[in-house]
Structures are given as structure tokens and as C-alpha cells.
Design an enzyme around this catalytic site. Structure first.
Site, PDB file in Angstrom:
ATOM      1  N   GLY A  38       0.837  -1.195   0.000  1.00 16.94           N
ATOM      2  CA  GLY A  38       0.000   0.000   0.000  1.00 16.94           C
ATOM      3  C   GLY A  38       0.868   1.238   0.000  1.00 16.94           C
ATOM      4  N   GLN A  68       3.192   9.901   1.108  1.00 24.49           N
ATOM      5  CA  GLN A  68       4.515   9.270   1.226  1.00 24.49           C
ATOM      6  C   GLN A  68       5.444   9.630   0.072  1.00 24.49           C
ATOM      7  OE1 GLN A  68       2.501   5.274   1.993  1.00 24.49           O
ATOM      8  NE2 GLN A  68       4.433   5.032   3.075  1.00 24.49           N
ATOM      9  N   HIS A  93      -4.391   2.214   7.796  1.00 25.33           N
ATOM     10  CA  HIS A  93      -2.985   2.657   7.807  1.00 25.33           C
ATOM     11  C   HIS A  93      -2.760   3.747   6.742  1.00 25.33           C
ATOM     12  CE1 HIS A  93       1.514   1.579   7.928  1.00 25.33           C
ATOM     13  NE2 HIS A  93       1.399   2.363   6.873  1.00 25.33           N
ATOM     14  N   GLU A  94      -3.296   3.522   5.531  1.00 21.69           N
ATOM     15  CA  GLU A  94      -3.074   4.476   4.440  1.00 21.69           C
ATOM     16  C   GLU A  94      -3.853   5.777   4.664  1.00 21.69           C
ATOM     17  OE1 GLU A  94      -0.641   3.846   2.671  1.00 21.69           O
ATOM     18  OE2 GLU A  94      -0.514   1.688   2.992  1.00 21.69           O
ATOM     19  N   HIS A 102      -2.013   8.055   6.828  1.00 24.76           N
ATOM     20  CA  HIS A 102      -0.977   8.833   6.119  1.00 24.76           C
ATOM     21  C   HIS A 102      -1.561  10.139   5.570  1.00 24.76           C
ATOM     22  CE1 HIS A 102       2.614   6.403   6.081  1.00 24.76           C
ATOM     23  NE2 HIS A 102       2.001   5.338   5.606  1.00 24.76           N
TER      24      HIS A 102
HETATM   25 ZN   LIG Z   1       2.688   3.401   5.599  1.00 21.23          ZN
END
Ligand SMILES: [Zn+2]
Length: 168
Positions: free
Chosen positions: A46, A51, A134-135, A138
Site C-alpha cells: 500500500g 509518502q 494505515h493508508e 498517512h
Molecule cells: Zn505506511
């Protein structure tokens, strides 16, 4: 397509709040393609646009073992469907080499746009539920290390800072 540079913790740019995508156009699809290439190359399952230092609400994912199930989530919104929590050992391309247990709700509803800008909804459980949470973190400037104790997080930070100094 292009391989994009992945920011690593504790880079402050990872703390940026990503902005919603106003129109899913060719530039967004280009970003999606580049993110897939970057994620597969890493390799990872992912990747959030944050990021790669693009602060738009775009997530790519492929949970298959043979890169056969690419998934795109644009402007993803999550609704937690249960109080039940489960623990999963998480890693992150922005925190390379570290894996730690994180507790998250086991079932969430995802609302997002696909690669063509078409809205869809999905109930997620298991690895998909973990990964999308989790994504989405971000996109909100949050990292999985934020769920750890200060001691653990500082230890990871110091080790990565040392690596970054050695690479410089
Ligand atoms: Zn991550």
C-alpha cells in the site's frame, strides 16, 4: 511511469494533511500509475500520496501475492463498524525495516472514488481493513509509529536518523 522518492520518518512532510482531489483527471491517473510503480518496486502492499510528497487524498494498494489486484482509493472516507479490535504487525515504506503490532477496529466501511472518479462503497475486514486504515492515517499526517510508546517511537526515530546521516 516513474519511480517516486518515498519520504521516510521522521521527515516532517509526512505530517502534512492531504487535500481532497477535486477532479479525477489524467494528472491524477498519472500520479496513480507512478504510485503503483513505486509501490511495486519498493516492494510494498500500500502507498499513500503523502509518502511521495504529493499532498492529495490518493491511496494505491495491492494485497495479492502476484500483483494481480491493484486497487485505487481516491478521497477515501472510513466509518468504523465495530468496537472489536485486532492486532496486526504493521510495517511501512516510510519506516523501512521496522514492524510493530498495532490495534485497529476489525471492520470498517470505505467510501471512495475509483480510478475513473466513480464512487464506490465497500465493507473491509482483515488485511484490507488494516491497510486502508494505515493508508488513510498517512493522508491525515499520521504514522503507525504514533500508536507505539514514546520509547519505541524514539528508538525507531534515532535508528532511521542515523541511517539517513550515513546515506547522506
Ligand atoms: Zn505506511
Amino acid at each position: 511511469m516513474a519511480i517516486l522518492n518515498i519520504l521516510e520518518f521522521p521527515d516532517p512532510r509526512l505530517r502534512t494533511l492531504a487535500k481532497p482531489v477535486t477532479e479525477v483527471d489524467d494528472s491524477i491517473r498519472q500520479l496513480v500509475d507512478d504510485m503503483f510503480e513505486t509501490m511495486y518496486e519498493a516492494p510494498g502492499i500500500g502507498l499513500a500520496a503523502t509518502q511521495v510528497n504529493v499532498h492529495k487524498r490518493v491511496v494505491v494498494m495491492d494485497l495479492s501475492e502476484d500483483r494481480s489486484a491493484p486497487r485505487v482509493f481516491i478521497n477515501p472516507e472510513l466509518e468504523t463498524l465495530t468496537d472489536d479490535m485486532d492486532q496486526y504487525q504493521e510495517g511501512c515504506l516510510s519506516v523501512p525495516g521496522f514492524y510493530e503490532n498495532v490495534d485497529r477496529p476489525v471492520r470498517v466501511k470505505i467510501k471512495a472514488l475509483d480510478r475513473d472518479g466513480k464512487p464506490f462503497e465497500e465493507i473491509a475486514e482483515g488485511l484490507l481493513a488494516v491497510c486502508i486504515q494505515h493508508e488513510c492515517d498517512h493522508l491525515n499526517g499520521k504514522l503507525f509509529v504514533d500508536y507505539l510508546s514514546t520509547l519505541k517511537r524514539d528508538r525507531i526515530k534515532k535508528k532511521l536518523e542515523k541511517q539517513h546521516r550515513q546515506q547522506a
